[in-house]
Design a protein around this motif. Structure first.
Motif, short mmCIF file in Angstrom:
data_model
loop_
_atom_site.label_atom_id
_atom_site.label_comp_id
_atom_site.label_asym_id
_atom_site.label_seq_id
_atom_site.Cartn_x
_atom_site.Cartn_y
_atom_site.Cartn_z
N CYS A 188 0.81 -1.21 0.00
CA CYS A 188 0.00 0.00 0.00
C CYS A 188 0.85 1.27 0.00
CB CYS A 188 -0.93 0.02 1.21
SG CYS A 188 -2.25 -1.21 1.16
N VAL A 189 2.14 1.16 0.30
CA VAL A 189 2.98 2.35 0.35
C VAL A 189 3.04 3.05 -1.01
CG1 VAL A 189 5.34 3.19 0.67
CG2 VAL A 189 4.32 1.67 2.36
N PRO A 190 3.36 2.36 -2.12
CA PRO A 190 3.34 3.05 -3.41
C PRO A 190 1.93 3.28 -3.93
CG PRO A 190 4.01 0.77 -3.70
CD PRO A 190 3.93 1.00 -2.23
N SER A 191 0.99 2.44 -3.51
CA SER A 191 -0.42 2.55 -3.95
C SER A 191 -0.54 2.52 -5.46
CB SER A 191 -1.07 3.81 -3.37
OG SER A 191 -1.24 3.71 -1.98
N THR A 192 0.27 1.72 -6.11
CA THR A 192 0.20 1.54 -7.55
C THR A 192 0.01 0.07 -7.86
OG1 THR A 192 2.62 1.45 -7.60
CG2 THR A 192 1.61 3.57 -8.08
N PRO A 193 -0.53 -0.24 -9.06
CA PRO A 193 -0.78 -1.65 -9.39
C PRO A 193 0.47 -2.50 -9.28
CG PRO A 193 -1.87 -0.21 -10.97
CD PRO A 193 -0.99 0.66 -10.13
N ALA A 194 0.28 -3.74 -8.80
CA ALA A 194 1.43 -4.62 -8.62
C ALA A 194 0.97 -6.07 -8.52
CB ALA A 194 2.20 -4.25 -7.35
N ARG A 195 1.87 -6.94 -8.91
CA ARG A 195 1.71 -8.35 -8.58
C ARG A 195 2.43 -8.58 -7.27
NH1 ARG A 195 3.64 -13.64 -12.18
NH2 ARG A 195 2.61 -15.23 -10.87
N VAL A 196 1.75 -9.17 -6.30
CA VAL A 196 2.31 -9.36 -4.97
C VAL A 196 2.31 -10.85 -4.66
CG1 VAL A 196 2.13 -8.78 -2.53
CG2 VAL A 196 1.44 -7.11 -4.26
N GLN A 197 3.48 -11.34 -4.21
CA GLN A 197 3.63 -12.76 -3.92
C GLN A 197 4.24 -12.96 -2.54
OE1 GLN A 197 5.72 -12.91 -7.89
NE2 GLN A 197 4.76 -14.94 -8.01
N GLY A 198 4.41 -14.23 -2.19
CA GLY A 198 4.90 -14.55 -0.86
C GLY A 198 3.84 -14.22 0.17
N ILE A 199 4.26 -13.64 1.29
CA ILE A 199 3.29 -13.20 2.30
C ILE A 199 2.99 -11.71 2.14
CG2 ILE A 199 3.94 -15.02 3.91
CD1 ILE A 199 5.46 -12.86 5.52
N GLY A 200 3.47 -11.14 1.04
CA GLY A 200 3.25 -9.73 0.76
C GLY A 200 4.52 -8.96 0.55
N GLU A 201 5.66 -9.64 0.69
CA GLU A 201 6.95 -8.95 0.62
C GLU A 201 7.51 -8.88 -0.80
OE1 GLU A 201 8.29 -13.20 0.72
OE2 GLU A 201 6.55 -12.02 1.34
N GLN A 202 7.00 -9.71 -1.70
CA GLN A 202 7.49 -9.73 -3.08
C GLN A 202 6.54 -8.89 -3.95
OE1 GLN A 202 8.22 -13.80 -4.43
NE2 GLN A 202 8.47 -14.45 -2.30
N ILE A 203 6.98 -7.70 -4.27
CA ILE A 203 6.12 -6.73 -4.96
C ILE A 203 6.73 -6.40 -6.32
CG2 ILE A 203 5.05 -4.45 -4.84
CD1 ILE A 203 5.38 -4.63 -1.76
N THR A 204 5.99 -6.71 -7.37
CA THR A 204 6.44 -6.42 -8.73
C THR A 204 5.49 -5.40 -9.35
OG1 THR A 204 7.25 -8.70 -8.97
CG2 THR A 204 7.01 -7.39 -10.98
N PRO A 205 5.93 -4.16 -9.52
CA PRO A 205 5.03 -3.12 -10.06
C PRO A 205 4.50 -3.49 -11.45
CG PRO A 205 7.01 -2.14 -9.14
CD PRO A 205 7.25 -3.62 -9.20
N ILE A 206 3.27 -3.10 -11.71
CA ILE A 206 2.63 -3.26 -13.01
C ILE A 206 2.40 -1.87 -13.59
CG2 ILE A 206 0.58 -4.05 -14.25
CD1 ILE A 206 2.27 -6.35 -13.17
N SER A 207 3.00 -1.60 -14.72
CA SER A 207 2.84 -0.26 -15.30
C SER A 207 1.66 -0.24 -16.28
CB SER A 207 4.13 0.16 -16.02
OG SER A 207 4.42 -0.74 -17.07
N ASP A 208 1.04 0.91 -16.35
CA ASP A 208 0.05 1.19 -17.41
C ASP A 208 -1.21 0.35 -17.32
OD1 ASP A 208 1.83 3.08 -18.49
OD2 ASP A 208 2.87 1.51 -19.60
N LEU A 209 -1.61 -0.09 -16.13
CA LEU A 209 -2.91 -0.75 -16.00
C LEU A 209 -4.01 0.25 -16.35
CD1 LEU A 209 -4.56 -3.29 -15.06
CD2 LEU A 209 -4.69 -2.17 -12.82
#
Length: 307
Positions: free
Chosen positions: A149-170
């Motif tokens: 929620c810190v960046p508040s931008t679209p992302a694929r999130v894995q693990g328990i929430g620590e693996q955050i891969t931003p998604i651009s241009d949704l």
């Protein structure tokens, strides 16, 4: 003598799990997730100030007395990143509590963003310091959903929430959020989950700007918590049915562990018309219309006044 009063106002957008796959469970009990999250321009507002007696007060249509208690997630965030100096906090609560759209986590993330901005302003710096790896660890300890929620931008999130891969241009889809005014316990929903090891998300779309391609892809994904939530809260089924009746609604699904559900649309007037129809049929439900572009409002806004 004139004295500057310094504060920041931070928007805390609702987090929407567009799909949520539970892929396993660790030995310590934490569930492993694979989820695509986006953020609506619907949310709470956090205000922080160095003036006043300190502490937290809460207002707004979704405010409850317990939100201002010592165990509030905003207070925990301020204690970790601001320290012992007095910090006055105000929360304008617009999102329902325990509703599957990350309200508490969004408030904590907004507090964190606000603290960094306020510290920079107090110290006379033009820009907040960059988040650190240590910050990410501390935020995860405060709440597993907080870092995303810190960046508040679209992302694929894995693990328990620590693996955050931003998604651009949704695509900023019009979205209709509906909550039947029933709180759902996340631990209870997870306990009802029959299978903990489920397939991960399908291969991501090649182009997230392709509005229809992404909708088709989302339609083939799941929220693995939806079925157990329906067992705990049958009202979720009524919400999904109400959303699904609208012919313009392109995707209907529950967010998080519920009970808030969402509908995605192509045009804003279609989402607005659906909201009006559902509101007329269910006047007691919480219903909001927006777009998936909440991150554009998430940057702290400096407030200065002179007395």
């Amino acid at each position: 003598m004139r004295k500057d009063k310094i504060g920041v106002e931070v928007f805390a957008p609702a987090k929407i799990n567009l799909c949520l796959h539970v892929t396993g469970q660790r030995s310590d009990g934490y569930h492993l997730l694979d989820t695509l999250v986006a953020f609506a321009d619907i949310g709470d507002t956090v205000t922080l100030s160095v003036d006043g007696p300190g502490g937290l007060d809460v207002s707004g249509p979704e405010a409850t007395p317990d939100l201002a208690g010592d165990g509030n997630i905003m207070s925990a965030t301020a204690a970790r990143f601001w320290g012992e100096e007095a910090l006055s906090m105000h929360l304008d609560k617009q999102l329902p509590i325990a509703s599957g759209i990350g309200g508490g986590s969004a408030d904590a993330a907004a507090t964190y963003r606000g603290v960094l901005a306020l510290r920079a302003a107090v110290e006379g710096r033009d820009n907040p310091r960059d988040p650190t790896a240590e910050d990410a660890v501390a935020l995860m300890e405060i709440g597993a959903d907080v870092p995303m929620c810190v960046p508040s931008t679209p992302a694929r999130v894995q693990g328990i929430g620590e693996q955050i891969t931003p998604i651009s241009d949704l695509h900023p889809y019009p979205i209709l959020l509906v909550n039947p005014r029933v709180q759902v316990s996340t631990p209870t929903v997870f306990k009802r989950l029959a299978r903990k090891e489920n397939p991960a998300l399908d291969r991501l779309p090649r182009d997230f700007e392709d509005r229809d391609l992404v909708l088709d892809w989302l339609g083939a994904q799941r929220n693995d918590l939806q079925a157990p939530a329906l067992e705990v809260c049958p009202e979720v089924g009524a919400v999904l049915e109400a959303l699904g009746k609208d012919q313009a609604c392109r995707l209907t699904r529950m967010s998080g562990s519920g009970a808030t559900c969402f509908g995605l649309f192509i045009r804003m007037h279609e989402a607005t018309a659906a909201a009006e129809a559902i509101s007329a049929a269910h006047p007691g439900w919480w219903i909001r219309v927006g777009r998936l572009k909440g991150g554009r409002r998430a940057a702290p806004q400096l407030i200065r006044s002179t007395t």
